[in-house]
Design a protein around this motif. Structure first.
Motif, PDB file in Angstrom:
ATOM      1  N   VAL A   1       0.842  -1.208   0.000  1.00 42.01           N
ATOM      2  CA  VAL A   1       0.000   0.000   0.000  1.00 42.01           C
ATOM      3  C   VAL A   1       0.877   1.259   0.000  1.00 42.01           C
ATOM      4  O   VAL A   1       0.444   2.320   0.420  1.00 42.01           O
ATOM      5  CB  VAL A   1      -0.992   0.022   1.192  1.00 42.01           C
ATOM      6  CG1 VAL A   1      -2.100  -0.986   0.985  1.00 42.01           C
ATOM      7  CG2 VAL A   1      -0.292  -0.191   2.509  1.00 42.01           C
ATOM      8  N   ASP A   2       2.129   1.119  -0.462  1.00 46.52           N
ATOM      9  CA  ASP A   2       3.048   2.266  -0.456  1.00 46.52           C
ATOM     10  C   ASP A   2       2.495   3.468  -1.232  1.00 46.52           C
ATOM     11  O   ASP A   2       2.694   4.617  -0.836  1.00 46.52           O
ATOM     12  CB  ASP A   2       4.427   1.847  -0.998  1.00 46.52           C
ATOM     13  CG  ASP A   2       4.347   1.220  -2.384  1.00 46.52           C
ATOM     14  OD1 ASP A   2       3.419   0.431  -2.619  1.00 46.52           O
ATOM     15  OD2 ASP A   2       5.194   1.522  -3.237  1.00 46.52           O
ATOM     16  N   LEU A   3       1.778   3.203  -2.331  1.00 46.36           N
ATOM     17  CA  LEU A   3       1.261   4.322  -3.135  1.00 46.36           C
ATOM     18  C   LEU A   3       0.125   5.047  -2.411  1.00 46.36           C
ATOM     19  O   LEU A   3      -0.029   6.261  -2.535  1.00 46.36           O
ATOM     20  CB  LEU A   3       0.772   3.821  -4.506  1.00 46.36           C
ATOM     21  CG  LEU A   3       1.851   3.205  -5.407  1.00 46.36           C
ATOM     22  CD1 LEU A   3       1.223   2.518  -6.614  1.00 46.36           C
ATOM     23  CD2 LEU A   3       2.841   4.268  -5.866  1.00 46.36           C
ATOM     24  N   HIS A   4      -0.638   4.324  -1.616  1.00 46.96           N
ATOM     25  CA  HIS A   4      -1.701   4.947  -0.809  1.00 46.96           C
ATOM     26  C   HIS A   4      -1.028   5.916   0.188  1.00 46.96           C
ATOM     27  O   HIS A   4      -1.445   7.061   0.343  1.00 46.96           O
ATOM     28  CB  HIS A   4      -2.474   3.920   0.018  1.00 46.96           C
ATOM     29  CG  HIS A   4      -3.162   2.846  -0.775  1.00 46.96           C
ATOM     30  ND1 HIS A   4      -4.495   2.549  -0.616  1.00 46.96           N
ATOM     31  CD2 HIS A   4      -2.711   1.983  -1.717  1.00 46.96           C
ATOM     32  CE1 HIS A   4      -4.841   1.552  -1.424  1.00 46.96           C
ATOM     33  NE2 HIS A   4      -3.756   1.189  -2.088  1.00 46.96           N
TER      34      HIS A   4
ATOM     35  N   ILE B   1       0.314   3.287 -11.702  1.00 46.60           N
ATOM     36  CA  ILE B   1      -1.149   3.396 -11.615  1.00 46.60           C
ATOM     37  C   ILE B   1      -1.704   2.386 -10.603  1.00 46.60           C
ATOM     38  O   ILE B   1      -1.420   1.191 -10.694  1.00 46.60           O
ATOM     39  CB  ILE B   1      -1.771   3.150 -13.002  1.00 46.60           C
ATOM     40  CG1 ILE B   1      -1.310   4.256 -13.965  1.00 46.60           C
ATOM     41  CG2 ILE B   1      -3.293   3.106 -12.932  1.00 46.60           C
ATOM     42  CD1 ILE B   1      -1.689   4.010 -15.411  1.00 46.60           C
ATOM     43  N   SER B   2      -2.488   2.887  -9.661  1.00 46.74           N
ATOM     44  CA  SER B   2      -3.134   1.994  -8.687  1.00 46.74           C
ATOM     45  C   SER B   2      -4.578   2.427  -8.463  1.00 46.74           C
ATOM     46  O   SER B   2      -4.849   3.600  -8.196  1.00 46.74           O
ATOM     47  CB  SER B   2      -2.367   2.027  -7.364  1.00 46.74           C
ATOM     48  OG  SER B   2      -3.201   1.656  -6.291  1.00 46.74           O
ATOM     49  N   VAL B   3      -5.483   1.471  -8.553  1.00 44.39           N
ATOM     50  CA  VAL B   3      -6.906   1.735  -8.327  1.00 44.39           C
ATOM     51  C   VAL B   3      -7.118   2.186  -6.866  1.00 44.39           C
ATOM     52  O   VAL B   3      -7.650   3.261  -6.594  1.00 44.39           O
ATOM     53  CB  VAL B   3      -7.739   0.465  -8.634  1.00 44.39           C
ATOM     54  CG1 VAL B   3      -9.192   0.639  -8.222  1.00 44.39           C
ATOM     55  CG2 VAL B   3      -7.638   0.107 -10.114  1.00 44.39           C
ATOM     56  N   GLY B   4      -6.645   1.356  -5.939  1.00 38.80           N
ATOM     57  CA  GLY B   4      -6.878   1.634  -4.514  1.00 38.80           C
ATOM     58  C   GLY B   4      -6.222   2.933  -4.069  1.00 38.80           C
ATOM     59  O   GLY B   4      -6.820   3.715  -3.317  1.00 38.80           O
TER      60      GLY B   4
ATOM     61  N   THR C   1      -7.119  -7.314 -15.717  1.00 42.06           N
ATOM     62  CA  THR C   1      -6.521  -8.498 -15.079  1.00 42.06           C
ATOM     63  C   THR C   1      -7.612  -9.372 -14.448  1.00 42.06           C
ATOM     64  O   THR C   1      -7.479 -10.595 -14.379  1.00 42.06           O
ATOM     65  CB  THR C   1      -5.483  -8.089 -14.010  1.00 42.06           C
ATOM     66  OG1 THR C   1      -5.074  -9.238 -13.294  1.00 42.06           O
ATOM     67  CG2 THR C   1      -6.018  -7.074 -13.007  1.00 42.06           C
ATOM     68  N   ASP C   2      -8.709  -8.745 -14.018  1.00 40.82           N
ATOM     69  CA  ASP C   2      -9.789  -9.500 -13.369  1.00 40.82           C
ATOM     70  C   ASP C   2     -10.560 -10.397 -14.339  1.00 40.82           C
ATOM     71  O   ASP C   2     -11.431 -11.158 -13.923  1.00 40.82           O
ATOM     72  CB  ASP C   2     -10.766  -8.537 -12.675  1.00 40.82           C
ATOM     73  CG  ASP C   2     -10.199  -8.004 -11.365  1.00 40.82           C
ATOM     74  OD1 ASP C   2      -9.133  -8.475 -10.937  1.00 40.82           O
ATOM     75  OD2 ASP C   2     -10.823  -7.110 -10.769  1.00 40.82           O
ATOM     76  N   LEU C   3     -10.255 -10.294 -15.662  1.00 41.02           N
ATOM     77  CA  LEU C   3     -10.894 -11.209 -16.626  1.00 41.02           C
ATOM     78  C   LEU C   3      -9.882 -12.140 -17.289  1.00 41.02           C
ATOM     79  O   LEU C   3     -10.229 -12.900 -18.191  1.00 41.02           O
ATOM     80  CB  LEU C   3     -11.628 -10.416 -17.715  1.00 41.02           C
ATOM     81  CG  LEU C   3     -12.978  -9.814 -17.346  1.00 41.02           C
ATOM     82  CD1 LEU C   3     -13.534  -8.996 -18.499  1.00 41.02           C
ATOM     83  CD2 LEU C   3     -13.980 -10.911 -16.962  1.00 41.02           C
TER      84      LEU C   3
ATOM     85  N   ASN D   1       0.178  -8.315 -16.735  1.00 35.44           N
ATOM     86  CA  ASN D   1       1.033  -7.153 -16.480  1.00 35.44           C
ATOM     87  C   ASN D   1       0.721  -6.435 -15.178  1.00 35.44           C
ATOM     88  O   ASN D   1       1.383  -5.476 -14.842  1.00 35.44           O
ATOM     89  CB  ASN D   1       0.833  -6.160 -17.638  1.00 35.44           C
ATOM     90  CG  ASN D   1       2.145  -5.734 -18.217  1.00 35.44           C
ATOM     91  OD1 ASN D   1       3.200  -6.180 -17.763  1.00 35.44           O
ATOM     92  ND2 ASN D   1       2.102  -4.860 -19.196  1.00 35.44           N
ATOM     93  N   ILE D   2      -0.318  -6.874 -14.451  1.00 31.88           N
ATOM     94  CA  ILE D   2      -0.712  -6.126 -13.243  1.00 31.88           C
ATOM     95  C   ILE D   2      -0.226  -6.822 -11.967  1.00 31.88           C
ATOM     96  O   ILE D   2       0.392  -6.202 -11.118  1.00 31.88           O
ATOM     97  CB  ILE D   2      -2.254  -5.927 -13.181  1.00 31.88           C
ATOM     98  CG1 ILE D   2      -2.789  -5.319 -14.488  1.00 31.88           C
ATOM     99  CG2 ILE D   2      -2.655  -5.088 -11.975  1.00 31.88           C
ATOM    100  CD1 ILE D   2      -2.454  -3.870 -14.752  1.00 31.88           C
ATOM    101  N   PHE D   3      -0.510  -8.114 -11.845  1.00 33.91           N
ATOM    102  CA  PHE D   3      -0.110  -8.832 -10.627  1.00 33.91           C
ATOM    103  C   PHE D   3       0.946  -9.896 -10.954  1.00 33.91           C
ATOM    104  O   PHE D   3       0.929 -10.478 -12.045  1.00 33.91           O
ATOM    105  CB  PHE D   3      -1.323  -9.477  -9.952  1.00 33.91           C
ATOM    106  CG  PHE D   3      -2.266  -8.459  -9.363  1.00 33.91           C
ATOM    107  CD1 PHE D   3      -1.908  -7.718  -8.250  1.00 33.91           C
ATOM    108  CD2 PHE D   3      -3.497  -8.210  -9.942  1.00 33.91           C
ATOM    109  CE1 PHE D   3      -2.755  -6.764  -7.708  1.00 33.91           C
ATOM    110  CE2 PHE D   3      -4.361  -7.259  -9.421  1.00 33.91           C
ATOM    111  CZ  PHE D   3      -3.985  -6.531  -8.300  1.00 33.91           C
TER     112      PHE D   3
END
Ligand code: UD1
Length: 419
Positions: A125-128, A164-167, A307-309, A329-331
């Motif tokens: 969570v470093d970006l948060h 880029i991070s959603v959270g 990535t979720d699909l 490419n995301i996780f």
């Protein structure tokens, strides 16, 4: 422990209605801390949402779920507020960390458990924290908890996310909407769920606009009562059923309660593969095609392929003529469904971040193990096209994010039951 039993090779026909988005509801629930009275419609009744509601109750908000109409009413009477998100709730659902931005900006302090890694990757969570520090928060990590403080409130600034991070975008948005002055967030995630959060925050009185990957938040007084919001549809659930239909639709299957414009890229990918899709205003009609073409694809932040699909698409690619490739490419660890698919007969090889899928292969039913939410639903898809019986273990992963999965599939003539 519950399992799913699927008898494969049943063609699908009928209609599937898509539920509200889990990933939009979660940050909006966290944002409700900023208001006095909120009514949310179209919330999905899934485990992650109930966990977030438990967290809001723990913090001191009053919640009332009206199950039959997928509505939640949330009240914050400012009595006995606890600015704490405990480990027991955050460990089961990482999105619990989203209350950090709301608690900090409203109450000047928050203690939130570090979520830790999960099956699909380390997920720091470093970006948060980077964003909150830029807004003036003092942050310490101790005993597995994030201690954040902003006694004199947060101050608007320019934040340029290194990746880029959603959270992190959501936490920064929540924190910035009560900060002094203007905040500019650059290199943001722009998922439709983030736009839905902005839409909600603007109903609260925030003034937020976005252009490309830049979001600007202006200082404004927040309104707190009578806020009603209808959550956007779940585009990942839609993508999952689109893939199920591409594999198994008998004639036409209608999927409704959606906006096809939001899933333009996913529809294009399926069309490139050769799937026939007819777009209407709030629904799509899918037809199975006998012969599909192979593709190479990379998962990316929205508007790229999600990535979720990835896991669900992989099942489809096992049925396609030729060699297909998916680069994740995301996780870093999101191919855990591959060994299970191989046990069912799929021919898949992993090289670094890329899965190479040879098709078409006949899948045969087996007893398999779900490892995370999207991996579990990919095994459901595999079970639906496999010969004989498939038994899926650890389906609590599925219950975290798919509302009425068995009911929706059974309505379309699939043979699936919980045992
Ligand atoms: C959200 C979604 C999840 C989806 C993911 C990517 C929710 C509740 N979950 O998760 O379903 O798979 O977006 O679309 O909406 N990262 C860092 N540091 C951080 C934050 C993230 O390095 O502080 C990395 C992650 O490890 C990952 C990448 O950034 O490799 C993207 O993660 P992120 O967009 O933050 O995903 P989540 O918000 O956790």
């Amino acid at each position: 422990m519950q399992k799913l039993l699927i008898k494969g090779k049943r063609e699908l026909s009928g209609k599937i209605s898509i539920s509200g988005s889990k990933n939009a509801t979660l940050p909006i629930l966290a944002a409700s801390i900023l208001a006095k009275e909120v009514r949310l419609k179209n919330i999905p009744l899934v485990k992650d949402i109930f966990t977030m509601i438990d967290l809001l109750n723990f913090i001191g908000l009053k919640t009332k779920i009206i199950k039959k109409s997928n509505i939640i009413e949330i009240k914050n009477n400012e009595k006995n507020i606890n600015t704490l998100a405990p480990y027991k709730l955050v460990k089961t659902m990482r999105a619990g960390v989203l209350v950090l931005g709301s608690l900090l900006t409203k109450y000047g302090k928050a203690k939130v458990s570090l979520p830790g890694g999960c099956a699909i990757g380390t997920r720091p969570v470093d970006l948060h924290l980077f964003a909150l520090k830029k807004l003036g928060a003092k942050i310490k990590i101790k005993n597995g908890y994030i201690f954040a403080e902003a006694k004199k409130g947060l101050k608007g600034t320019i934040i340029n996310f290194p990746s880029i991070s959603v959270g992190a975008t959501e936490n920064a948005l929540l924190a910035a909407c009560k900060a002094k002055g203007k905040t500019v967030l650059k290199n943001c995630a722009i998922e439709p769920e983030i736009k839905d959060l902005i839409f909600f925050l603007n109903k609260l009185g925030s003034i937020i606009n976005f252009k490309g990957r830049t979001i600007t938040i202006y200082e404004n007084k927040l309104k707190s009562s009578n806020i009603t919001h209808e959550v956007i549809f779940d585009r990942i659930e839609l993508g999952t059923y689109m893939i199920a239909c591409a594999l198994l639709a008998k004639k036409n299957v209608i999927i409704d309660k959606i906006d096809p414009k939001i899933v333009k890229n996913e529809i294009n990918v399926l069309k490139i593969l050769g799937v026939k899709i007819l777009k209407k205003k709030s629904s799509i009609i899918i037809k199975k095609k006998k012969k599909l073409k192979n593709i190479n694809i990379t998962t990316k932040p929205y508007p790229g392929f999600p990535t979720d699909l990835q896991a669900q698409l992989m099942v489809l690619l096992t049925q396609v003529e030729g060699v297909s490739k998916i680069k994740e490419n995301i996780f870093e660890n999101r191919f855990m469904h591959v060994p299970e698919l191989k046990r069912m007969g799929a021919q898949i090889e992993i090289k670094d971040k890329t899965a190479i899928i040879k098709g078409p292969t006949k899948l045969t039913g087996a007893e398999v193990m779900a490892t995370d939410l999207r991996a579990s639903v990919c095994l459901v898809l595999a079970g639906l096209i496999a010969e004989n019986r498939t038994i899926i273990n650890r389906i609590y992963h599925l219950d975290r994010g798919y509302e009425f999965l068995e009911r929706k599939l059974k309505n379309c003539k699939a043979e699936i039951k919980r045992i």
